[in-house]
Design an enzyme around this catalytic site. Sequence first.
Site, PDB file in Angstrom:
ATOM      1  N   ALA A  32       0.817  -1.095   0.032  1.00 50.75           N
ATOM      2  CA  ALA A  32       0.043  -0.067  -0.150  1.00 50.75           C
ATOM      3  C   ALA A  32       0.912   1.367   0.043  1.00 50.75           C
ATOM      4  O   ALA A  32       0.898   2.373   0.908  1.00 50.75           O
ATOM      5  CB  ALA A  32      -1.060  -0.063   1.110  1.00 50.75           C
ATOM      6  N   LEU A  33       1.724   1.310  -0.926  1.00 51.69           N
ATOM      7  CA  LEU A  33       2.823   2.045  -1.045  1.00 51.69           C
ATOM      8  C   LEU A  33       2.304   3.526  -0.937  1.00 51.69           C
ATOM      9  O   LEU A  33       1.499   4.006  -1.909  1.00 51.69           O
ATOM     10  CB  LEU A  33       3.896   1.838  -2.022  1.00 51.69           C
ATOM     11  CG  LEU A  33       4.636   0.594  -2.125  1.00 51.69           C
ATOM     12  CD1 LEU A  33       5.659   0.189  -3.011  1.00 51.69           C
ATOM     13  CD2 LEU A  33       5.281   0.162  -0.321  1.00 51.69           C
ATOM     14  N   GLY A  36       5.818   8.057   1.620  1.00 51.59           N
ATOM     15  CA  GLY A  36       6.798   7.863   2.687  1.00 51.59           C
ATOM     16  C   GLY A  36       7.716   6.747   2.351  1.00 51.59           C
ATOM     17  O   GLY A  36       8.616   6.842   2.377  1.00 51.59           O
ATOM     18  N   HIS A  37       7.288   5.546   1.860  1.00 50.16           N
ATOM     19  CA  HIS A  37       7.787   4.495   1.340  1.00 50.16           C
ATOM     20  C   HIS A  37       8.878   4.845   0.378  1.00 50.16           C
ATOM     21  O   HIS A  37       9.949   4.609   0.081  1.00 50.16           O
ATOM     22  CB  HIS A  37       6.914   3.352   0.855  1.00 50.16           C
ATOM     23  CG  HIS A  37       5.954   2.826   1.762  1.00 50.16           C
ATOM     24  ND1 HIS A  37       4.797   2.925   1.618  1.00 50.16           N
ATOM     25  CD2 HIS A  37       6.320   1.895   2.780  1.00 50.16           C
ATOM     26  CE1 HIS A  37       4.093   2.249   2.744  1.00 50.16           C
ATOM     27  NE2 HIS A  37       4.957   1.712   3.468  1.00 50.16           N
ATOM     28  N   ASP A 153       8.372   4.810  12.114  1.00 50.72           N
ATOM     29  CA  ASP A 153       8.570   3.589  13.329  1.00 50.72           C
ATOM     30  C   ASP A 153       9.734   3.762  13.874  1.00 50.72           C
ATOM     31  O   ASP A 153      10.629   2.781  13.633  1.00 50.72           O
ATOM     32  CB  ASP A 153       8.182   2.367  12.306  1.00 50.72           C
ATOM     33  CG  ASP A 153       6.976   2.273  11.608  1.00 50.72           C
ATOM     34  OD1 ASP A 153       5.941   1.963  12.049  1.00 50.72           O
ATOM     35  OD2 ASP A 153       6.982   2.398  10.335  1.00 50.72           O
ATOM     36  N   SER A 188       0.806   7.137   6.149  1.00 52.82           N
ATOM     37  CA  SER A 188       0.821   5.559   6.699  1.00 52.82           C
ATOM     38  C   SER A 188      -0.286   4.993   5.793  1.00 52.82           C
ATOM     39  O   SER A 188      -1.369   5.607   5.303  1.00 52.82           O
ATOM     40  CB  SER A 188       0.292   5.713   8.151  1.00 52.82           C
ATOM     41  OG  SER A 188      -0.045   4.101   8.441  1.00 52.82           O
TER      42      SER A 188
HETATM   43  P1  AMP Z   1       5.215  -0.322   6.335  1.00 54.71           P
HETATM   44  O1  AMP Z   1       5.078  -0.812   4.841  1.00 54.71           O
HETATM   45  O2  AMP Z   1       4.328   0.294   6.904  1.00 54.71           O
HETATM   46  O3  AMP Z   1       6.163  -1.753   7.041  1.00 54.71           O
HETATM   47  O4  AMP Z   1       6.525   0.620   6.166  1.00 54.71           O
HETATM   48  C1  AMP Z   1       7.653   0.349   5.576  1.00 54.71           C
HETATM   49  C2  AMP Z   1       9.148   1.210   5.669  1.00 54.71           C
HETATM   50  O5  AMP Z   1       8.137   2.401   5.357  1.00 54.71           O
HETATM   51  C3  AMP Z   1       9.127   1.303   7.129  1.00 54.71           C
HETATM   52  O6  AMP Z   1      10.652   1.543   7.485  1.00 54.71           O
HETATM   53  C4  AMP Z   1       8.346   2.641   7.559  1.00 54.71           C
HETATM   54  O7  AMP Z   1       8.992   3.285   8.819  1.00 54.71           O
HETATM   55  C5  AMP Z   1       8.547   3.494   6.372  1.00 54.71           C
HETATM   56  N1  AMP Z   1       7.574   4.599   6.412  1.00 54.71           N
HETATM   57  C6  AMP Z   1       6.282   4.275   6.324  1.00 54.71           C
HETATM   58  N2  AMP Z   1       5.693   5.525   6.553  1.00 54.71           N
HETATM   59  C7  AMP Z   1       6.621   6.405   6.357  1.00 54.71           C
HETATM   60  C8  AMP Z   1       6.619   7.892   6.559  1.00 54.71           C
HETATM   61  N3  AMP Z   1       5.586   8.816   6.647  1.00 54.71           N
HETATM   62  N4  AMP Z   1       7.621   8.580   6.273  1.00 54.71           N
HETATM   63  C9  AMP Z   1       8.612   7.735   6.143  1.00 54.71           C
HETATM   64  N5  AMP Z   1       8.949   6.333   6.119  1.00 54.71           N
HETATM   65  C10 AMP Z   1       7.854   5.822   6.219  1.00 54.71           C
END
Ligand code: AMP
Length: 284
Positions: A32-33, A36-37, A153, A188
């Site tokens: 669900a990119l 942030g990703h 995170d 997020s």
């Molecule tokens: P996730 O898919 O939520 O497990 O996130 C994957 C990576 O993307 C993790 O290292 C998160 O900390 C990073 N991430 C998620 N949301 C953000 C954001 N808003 N800003 C920076 N990094 C993010």
Amino acid sequence: MIVCKSREEISAAVDKIRRQGRSLGFIPTMGALHQGHISLVKKSIADNDCTAVSVFVNPTQFNNPNDLKTYPRTVDADIALLEQTGADIAFIPSVETMYPEGLENVTESYDFGAIGAVMEGAARPGHFNGVGIVVHRLFDLVKPDRAYFGMKDFQQIAIIREMVRQRNIDIEIIPCPIVRETDGLALSSRNTRLNPEQRNQAVQISQTLFKAADLGQTRSIADLKSFVIDTVNNVPLLEVEYFEIVDGQTMQPVANWDDADWIVGCITVNVGDVRLIDNITLKQ
Ligand code: AMP
């Protein structure tokens, strides 16, 4: 961009990069990119010859079955976005690929000590063990030089650093800044589950953290903590699960501003059944 699904495919792709003597950056995600990703992917592309991104909703890190069931999944859009950003490899394994022994037979166990005992570790039993398991397995398969993690995170980065230290893993861990919407809400994947009214109110999470950072050391730690909890809880649809003011290295709560050089406020808020986390540096 190569899309790999099996262990054989990802191993062949990364072995080729190794043989060519090229460096590899890696970003583990649950898909669900969003931007942030993508900020992590862009940083890796800038730092390395090649970049691999995994998309895997990891069942072992969910302590709440409903959260796992409702976690947004948008694999086709994720692949398109990664391709457009310039990633070289998308690794999209199935649960069976990551856990060939079956989920009920997964036995690895991590002890992250005090770092893993507070905040997310206390609120989500088993969560960080699941994170450790999947990230270690992904590191073993992808064998990157560097791995990129978002500071959203915040505690997770400390956990990954501790895992790398405990297991002697030769991968550089690169923390990346939080990417926010223009109104301040931290991006997020779970934000897509907010209805418009919840979304409007969710902005108060980051806005309150920004106010806390402005107030900073003019207030005691205890006062600042109460200020944040009361302000967020006063927003009708928001309910604070915890707000802790911690040492940015050890994750342990501090009582005074002199207790640590780097102090961070970490919050988790429930908005209906959507759980949002955010944090802000209060002293550095
Ligand atoms: P996730 O898919 O939520 O497990 O996130 C994957 C990576 O993307 C993790 O290292 C998160 O900390 C990073 N991430 C998620 N949301 C953000 C954001 N808003 N800003 C920076 N990094 C993010």
